[in-house]
Scaffold this active site. Structure first.
Site, PDB file in Angstrom:
ATOM      1  N   TYR A 160       0.861  -1.266   0.055  1.00 57.32           N
ATOM      2  CA  TYR A 160       0.114   0.114   0.095  1.00 57.32           C
ATOM      3  C   TYR A 160       1.005   1.285  -0.213  1.00 57.32           C
ATOM      4  CZ  TYR A 160      -3.947  -2.606   1.752  1.00 57.32           C
ATOM      5  OH  TYR A 160      -5.250  -3.406   1.923  1.00 57.32           O
ATOM      6  N   HIS A 166     -13.522   3.219   4.874  1.00 58.42           N
ATOM      7  CA  HIS A 166     -12.364   2.285   4.586  1.00 58.42           C
ATOM      8  C   HIS A 166     -11.794   1.264   5.834  1.00 58.42           C
ATOM      9  CE1 HIS A 166     -11.036   5.513   1.672  1.00 58.42           C
ATOM     10  NE2 HIS A 166     -10.830   4.470   0.843  1.00 58.42           N
ATOM     11  N   ARG A 175      -4.834   8.039  -8.419  1.00 57.99           N
ATOM     12  CA  ARG A 175      -3.987   7.005  -8.186  1.00 57.99           C
ATOM     13  C   ARG A 175      -4.509   5.738  -8.533  1.00 57.99           C
ATOM     14  NH1 ARG A 175      -6.115   4.058  -3.783  1.00 57.99           N
ATOM     15  NH2 ARG A 175      -4.133   3.318  -3.023  1.00 57.99           N
ATOM     16  N   ASN A 195      -5.539   1.479  -8.026  1.00 55.70           N
ATOM     17  CA  ASN A 195      -5.915   0.418  -7.031  1.00 55.70           C
ATOM     18  C   ASN A 195      -5.887  -0.812  -7.950  1.00 55.70           C
ATOM     19  OD1 ASN A 195      -5.814  -0.792  -4.666  1.00 55.70           O
ATOM     20  ND2 ASN A 195      -7.917  -0.146  -3.926  1.00 55.70           N
ATOM     21  N   GLU A 226      -8.265  -0.261 -10.970  1.00 59.01           N
ATOM     22  CA  GLU A 226      -8.905   1.216 -10.749  1.00 59.01           C
ATOM     23  C   GLU A 226      -8.136   2.165 -11.103  1.00 59.01           C
ATOM     24  OE1 GLU A 226     -12.017  -0.893  -7.305  1.00 59.01           O
ATOM     25  OE2 GLU A 226     -10.454   0.889  -6.665  1.00 59.01           O
ATOM     26  N   TYR A 241      -7.642 -10.128   1.646  1.00 62.92           N
ATOM     27  CA  TYR A 241      -8.613  -8.968   1.427  1.00 62.92           C
ATOM     28  C   TYR A 241      -8.979  -8.983  -0.017  1.00 62.92           C
ATOM     29  CZ  TYR A 241     -10.321  -4.451   1.382  1.00 62.92           C
ATOM     30  OH  TYR A 241     -11.077  -3.039   1.068  1.00 62.92           O
ATOM     31  N   LYS A 242      -8.065  -9.205  -0.737  1.00 71.74           N
ATOM     32  CA  LYS A 242      -8.345  -8.923  -2.506  1.00 71.74           C
ATOM     33  C   LYS A 242      -8.998 -10.188  -2.888  1.00 71.74           C
ATOM     34  CE  LYS A 242      -4.572  -5.318  -3.212  1.00 71.74           C
ATOM     35  NZ  LYS A 242      -5.526  -4.275  -3.590  1.00 71.74           N
TER      36      LYS A 242
END
Lengths: 357, 200
Positions: A37, A193, A223, A225, A265, A316-317
């Protein structure tokens, strides 16, 4: 350049596909051979010609099909588009921003004509030619945010700014990476979040919020993601997770190249002039593993990133169970050679894959 | 006895405090079941408080009513359920003046819903005091069918509307006054773990 719009689907028979042009300009999110991250914000002031960063709101070959898919999602579940009562002005701001940007950036596709408060909007790819009164909701078939985001690729979060925080008070969310606008509506930046692991402890969100609160009009930021999606499914919503979750188990070593997609994204951030709200478009790009592997640099790098990703992030993904199969596939495209820095594929200069069998 | 220390969690999960008397023109206290104990303790701290207080109490089978009544609040109401009380709560909030203090105590479901009403009446949630007492049951929204299941005590649980098996997340919406429930066996239909009591 005239765009040839694909006739394709993001559900059922999944006829979605990327042309060679779309593969080459795919926004590969890894600028080095590992990932962690980071706030990783930069100014959104154009980019290389033809890249997805060039225009304020990128339009590509999937535009018409994506808008068709959005209309289907909204027909099934109108709660995917919501705007709290105080956000209507921000919706008009957004409508203006998109209409002005698209008509300037793609004059062959979109036209905006003003006559005092009377606006005429022409959207050629979708066959729309509407005249309305700016700031008068009764002259549009939907609220201003819904009207314009039914015609613009990407999800849109419209964030109210108050109490030194950002509030998710409006949005159009049909191509999301497994989060619910209906549930998160009204939450502040830290709350929506909250489920993200590790990043809070790293101070990521505090720094990101500080940056976002200070975004000025005319100086948008962006940015990246990313996550993983099995099948080119745009609507990976929690609402429908009980329907699409099972698709994650359909991967086999034979079909992984075509079925497994890297989902990227491109997130941009624009200050809106009248409301002082912040609009946060989240544009989703999908590319199958086998199409990514046509770029030797991306093949090498994706293998290394997926291999070395911390377990928490892979969980998480949502691809921790499929990671071993992904690595079996991706390792075929990693010959151990170094990769050049940066996200672009550099097909002319990057060495071809040097691996037997 | 009835106070429970919730484990530390993610940032959307509500954090409850301990009620304390605040300066105010009028005081609205909404409680269910063991929340009555928190109001009794609050009253004991400030003898002048009750003369300016309106207590709305939902006993849920407890018998604190007489003790609360004995505090002699300016107004006292006992409701058979939250749903039966909500019209009254809305009315009081809609007609409230500047300087109203709001105290919520009892279960998370009661506090969440009453807080939501107060927020809709224009009171920022940060100005509302809360204290958890009694049951640790949760009010859950099914993210799939949007139905609310009250008093969830186990993880996973069955959605009372659509019947899906849902796991209990800590992700919480003040707007919905509910935690999020998500299908637990979407990727392996039928593989539903034995329900475990929350916090056990």
């Amino acid at each position: 350049m005239t765009i040839q719009f694909n006739d394709e689907t993001f559900r059922d028979d999944y006829s979605f596909h990327n042309s060679d042009w779309a593969i080459k300009r795919f926004p590969f999110p890894f600028h080095e051979d590992s990932y962690m991250y980071a706030v990783n914000m930069e100014q959104h002031r154009g980019g290389p010609e033809g890249s997805v960063y060039e225009k304020r709101f990128d339009v590509d070959e999937h535009y018409v099909a994506e808008m068709r898919d959005r209309a289907m999602v909204l027909a099934d579940d109108p709660l995917r588009c919501q705007s709290l009562p105080h956000m209507t002005l921000a919706g008009w701001d957004l409508l203006e921003l998109i209409m002005v940007s698209k008509s300037e950036d793609y004059p062959d596709l979109f036209e905006l004509h003003h006559d005092a408060d009377q606006w005429r909007w022409v959207n050629k790819p979708l066959g729309i030619d509407d005249t309305f009164t700016f700031l008068d909701e009764t002259t549009l078939p939907y609220g201003p945010m819904e009207y314009i985001t039914r015609q613009t690729q990407g999800d849109f979060c419209v964030l109210d700014q108050r109490e030194e925080n950002l509030w998710m008070d409006a949005g159009m969310v049909t191509t999301q990476a497994d989060w619910s606008l209906d549930f998160d509506l009204g939450m502040n930046f830290f709350e929506w979040h909250a489920p993200v692991p590790l990043a809070h402890e790293m101070g990521i969100f505090k720094r990101a919020l500080k940056f976002l609160l200070n975004i000025q009009q005319g100086a948008p930021a962006r940015r990246m993601n990313w996550t993983m999606t099995v099948n080119p499914l745009l609507d990976t919503s929690p609402e429908n997770y009980h329907k699409w979750g099972i698709q994650k188990t359909t991967l086999t070593p034979e079909n992984i190249g075509s079925k497994q997609h890297l989902r990227v994204e491109l997130q941009t951030f624009f200050r809106l002039p009248r409301s002082n709200a912040l609009v946060f478009p989240i544009r989703c790009y999908l590319c199958s593993f086998q199409d990514l592997m046509t770029m030797p640099k991306w093949g090498r790098r994706l293998h290394r990133v997926v291999r070395d990703l911390p377990v928490e992030l892979a969980t998480y993904k949502g691809f921790i169970d499929n990671r071993p199969m992904m690595l079996d596939y991706l390792s075929q495209f990693d010959d151990g050679l170094p990769t050049s820095p940066g996200v672009f594929p550099e097909p002319e200069t990057e060495p071809p894959l040097n691996k037997a069998g | 006895m009835s106070k429970f220390q919730f484990p530390e969690s993610i940032k959307s999960r509500p954090v409850y405090g301990t009620l304390e008397p605040r300066v105010g023109k009028f005081h609205l206290m909404i409680a269910d079941a063991e929340g009555a104990e928190a109001i009794l303790e609050l009253a004991a701290q400030d003898s002048a408080l009750m003369a300016k207080s309106h207590i709305i109490f939902i006993p849920n089978g407890t018998d604190y009513g007489d003790q609360l009544k004995a505090l002699n609040p300016a107004q006292y109401y006992e409701g058979p359920s939250y749903a039966a009380s909500v019209q009254r709560i809305r009315h009081v909030l809609a007609n409230a003046h500047q300087g109203l203090q709001v105290y919520l105590t009892g279960t998370e479901g009661l506090m969440g819903q009453a807080q939501n009403e107060a927020m809709q009446a224009g009171i920022p949630h940060t100005f509302i005091q809360t204290e958890h007492r009694g049951s640790v049951a949760r009010r859950m929204q099914c993210v799939h069918c949007k139905g609310i299941t009250e008093d969830v005590m186990t993880d996973p649980f069955v959605c009372s509307h659509c019947g899906l098996n849902l796991f209990v997340r800590d992700h919480y919406s003040r707007r919905l006054a509910a935690y999020q429930g998500v299908c637990i066996d979407a990727e392996d239909p039928g593989n539903v773990p034995e329900p475990v009591e929350l916090y056990k």
